[in-house]
Design an enzyme around this catalytic site. Structure first.
Site, PDB file in Angstrom:
ATOM      1  N   ALA A 187     -10.112   9.462 -38.693  1.00 16.45           N
ATOM      2  CA  ALA A 187     -11.314   9.220 -38.269  1.00 16.45           C
ATOM      3  C   ALA A 187     -11.977  10.653 -37.668  1.00 16.45           C
ATOM      4  O   ALA A 187     -11.718  11.055 -36.479  1.00 16.45           O
ATOM      5  CB  ALA A 187     -11.155   8.223 -37.208  1.00 16.45           C
ATOM      6  N   THR A 188     -12.721  11.005 -38.586  1.00 10.10           N
ATOM      7  CA  THR A 188     -13.487  12.599 -37.981  1.00 10.10           C
ATOM      8  C   THR A 188     -15.030  12.045 -37.873  1.00 10.10           C
ATOM      9  O   THR A 188     -15.613  11.673 -38.938  1.00 10.10           O
ATOM     10  CB  THR A 188     -13.359  13.421 -39.216  1.00 10.10           C
ATOM     11  OG1 THR A 188     -11.825  13.657 -39.554  1.00 10.10           O
ATOM     12  CG2 THR A 188     -13.928  14.872 -38.699  1.00 10.10           C
ATOM     13  N   GLY A 189     -15.516  12.201 -36.714  1.00  5.72           N
ATOM     14  CA  GLY A 189     -16.882  11.645 -36.456  1.00  5.72           C
ATOM     15  C   GLY A 189     -17.157  11.364 -34.920  1.00  5.72           C
ATOM     16  O   GLY A 189     -16.370  11.830 -34.023  1.00  5.72           O
ATOM     17  N   GLY A 190     -18.175  10.743 -34.595  1.00  7.94           N
ATOM     18  CA  GLY A 190     -18.562  10.207 -33.447  1.00  7.94           C
ATOM     19  C   GLY A 190     -17.542   9.539 -32.646  1.00  7.94           C
ATOM     20  O   GLY A 190     -16.466   8.701 -33.377  1.00  7.94           O
ATOM     21  N   CYS A 241     -17.958  21.258 -34.221  1.00  4.23           N
ATOM     22  CA  CYS A 241     -17.494  20.477 -32.877  1.00  4.23           C
ATOM     23  C   CYS A 241     -16.639  21.493 -32.170  1.00  4.23           C
ATOM     24  O   CYS A 241     -16.747  21.734 -30.980  1.00  4.23           O
ATOM     25  CB  CYS A 241     -16.522  19.416 -33.183  1.00  4.23           C
ATOM     26  SG  CYS A 241     -15.010  19.796 -34.161  1.00  4.23           S
TER      27      CYS A 241
END
Length: 453
Positions: A187-190, A241
């Site tokens: 899970a790469t994201g917000g 990020c």
């Protein structure tokens, strides 16, 4: 019960993976190399498509990112054993055997629509797995093109169909279903999406929020250091990020360092009236304003109603305090930074930690210093998973040819950032390892007295 779109994709992935897991290490490595090379070779067109579709970032930087990540990731993977017996330690009687996990679900962000699917796919296939990408709706076309190119490249090498798939019309519902029906989730994201991954019931690797604090020591060349800081901050319009957010500078060198920033292209705003205008457009109701993410200096300045020189590379603001005292101490995913003064080096680390407590705990901090004592002090006292030394953070925290951090697009933040790993994710996180343990012969076990001595 009728099969869903996700059911069909997972079924195809499992069939492909069962074939692929019988491939040799050499076959696997040739396939993984081809995946990286095809992204490298098509860096320009993929960068153009990503900018046009997402309306974020900088074309030239995305070209550099496509090339840089593809080659650094392959360079880190080649020669590494990931199939079958990967280690034989006869002295200690232990044989390690790598085995695939199965089907990898990779949820990817709109900020990195090309290299994140590529990176995750290279890691997944290196371990003998199949992968299904769930892209962000705002970048579905460019991500799908990247997957298409990788599939074309590996098909020539005999890879089974459906080894790499992508949800062509992504939605929250389909992504959640995929997470629940795969074997492991990247899970790469917000943070909301990462939380969903951890709630899926499947093993998951997520990322934490970034908010890179940059400590500038007294014993360095300020012009050189600020060049690196600005280069990191402005890369791809600040959407990475691991990009620099705050510079924490000696009080007695404040004006000198601000001047160095200006020489290198910064627009400095020290009066609260101007700072307030930028604060109001950067944050809405305490949250980052989505309209400014990945946008240019001129776009943000125009939105704030502030005139800045055309050659300005980055906006540098003086906040009203640290941590919760000012929203500007949070992550700003655009070419905007803040500057904060400190007295002692211990104060600098305390300021950095205070800002991390607000946002970004567990991610990354950078330091520009020639003092091993200070570098070690920062490393010992900051709750971060990586401390970048004398280099642009945004382009090196995710691994580079010039440091020993594992090249990746998924930067774990440890339990500080509510993540399961505090390192850069790589293929090793996507394999299971069976360990064959023999009784050691010819070695006497230590006595109780020796053990407790």
């Amino acid at each position: 019960m009728d099969k869903t779109v996700v059911d069909v994709m997972v079924e195809k992935a499992r069939e492909a993976q069962k074939v692929f897991e019988k491939f040799t290490q050499e076959q696997v490595d040739n396939i993984v190399k081809a995946m990286g090379k095809v992204i490298y070779d098509n860096a320009e067109i993929l960068a153009k498509e990503a900018v046009e579709e997402t309306r974020m970032g900088v074309y030239e930087d995305k070209v550099a990112k496509n090339r840089g990540k593809s080659k650094t990731i392959w360079n880190s993977l080649k020669g590494k054993k990931s199939i079958g017996i990967i280690d034989e330690d006869y002295e200690n009687g232990l044989i390690s055997i790598a085995k695939p996990i199965g089907v990898v679900c990779a949820v990817t962000p709109t900020t990195n629509p090309i290299v994140t699917p590529m990176c995750n796919a290279m890691f997944a296939l290196k371990g003998g797995n199949a992968i299904i990408v769930a892209p962000h709706p705002r970048s579905k076309k460019s991500s799908a093109h990247a997957v298409e190119l990788m599939n074309e490249a590996i098909k020539k090498l005999g890879a089974p169909d459906s080894l790499i798939q992508i949800i062509e019309e992504p939605s929250i519902e389909l992504t959640n279903e995929l997470m629940q029906k795969s074997d492991v989730v990247l899970a790469t994201g917000g943070m909301a999406m990462v939380k969903s991954a951890y709630s899926s019931g499947k093993p998951s690797f997520g990322v934490g929020a970034g908010n890179v604090q940059v400590i500038i020591d007294r014993d360095i060349d300020f012009i050189e250091a600020t060049q690196k800081v600005i280069a990191g901050r402005i890369f791809d319009n600040g959407i990475i990020c691991s990009g620099e957010q705050s510079i924490i500078v000696p009080q007695d060198k404040y004006e000198e360092i601000v001047k160095a920033m200006e020489v290198n292209g910064a627009f400095y705003a020290g009066d609260e009236a101007t700072v307030s205008k930028f604060r109001d457009v950067l944050f809405k109701n305490g949250m980052i304003n989505g309209d400014i993410v990945g946008q240019s200096v001129q776009f943000i300045a125009n939105l704030a109603g502030v005139e800045v020189p055309k050659e300005t590379k980055v906006i540098l603001l003086k906040p009203t305090g640290i941590g919760k005292e000012d929203l500007l101490c949070k992550e700003k995913m655009c070419p905007v930074m803040i500057v904060l003064p400190y007295n002692t080096f211990e104060d600098a680390v305390a300021i950095a930690q205070t800002n991390l407590e607000l946002e970004g705990k567990g991610h990354t901090t950078a330091i520009h210093s020639n003092s091993q004592e200070h570098i070690r002090y920062a490393g010992l006292n900051l709750t971060v998973s990586r401390l970048v030394v004398n280099a642009p953070s945004s382009t090196t925290a995710g691994g580079s040819l010039f440091n020993s951090l594992s090249p990746t697009t998924t930067l774990g933040c440890g339990t500080w950032g509510n993540n399961s790993i505090s390192e850069n994710l790589n293929y090793k996180h996507l394999i299971n390892v069976s360990r064959v343990a023999f009784v050691k012969t010819g070695i006497a076990a230590p006595t109780d007295e020796e053990i407790w001595a």
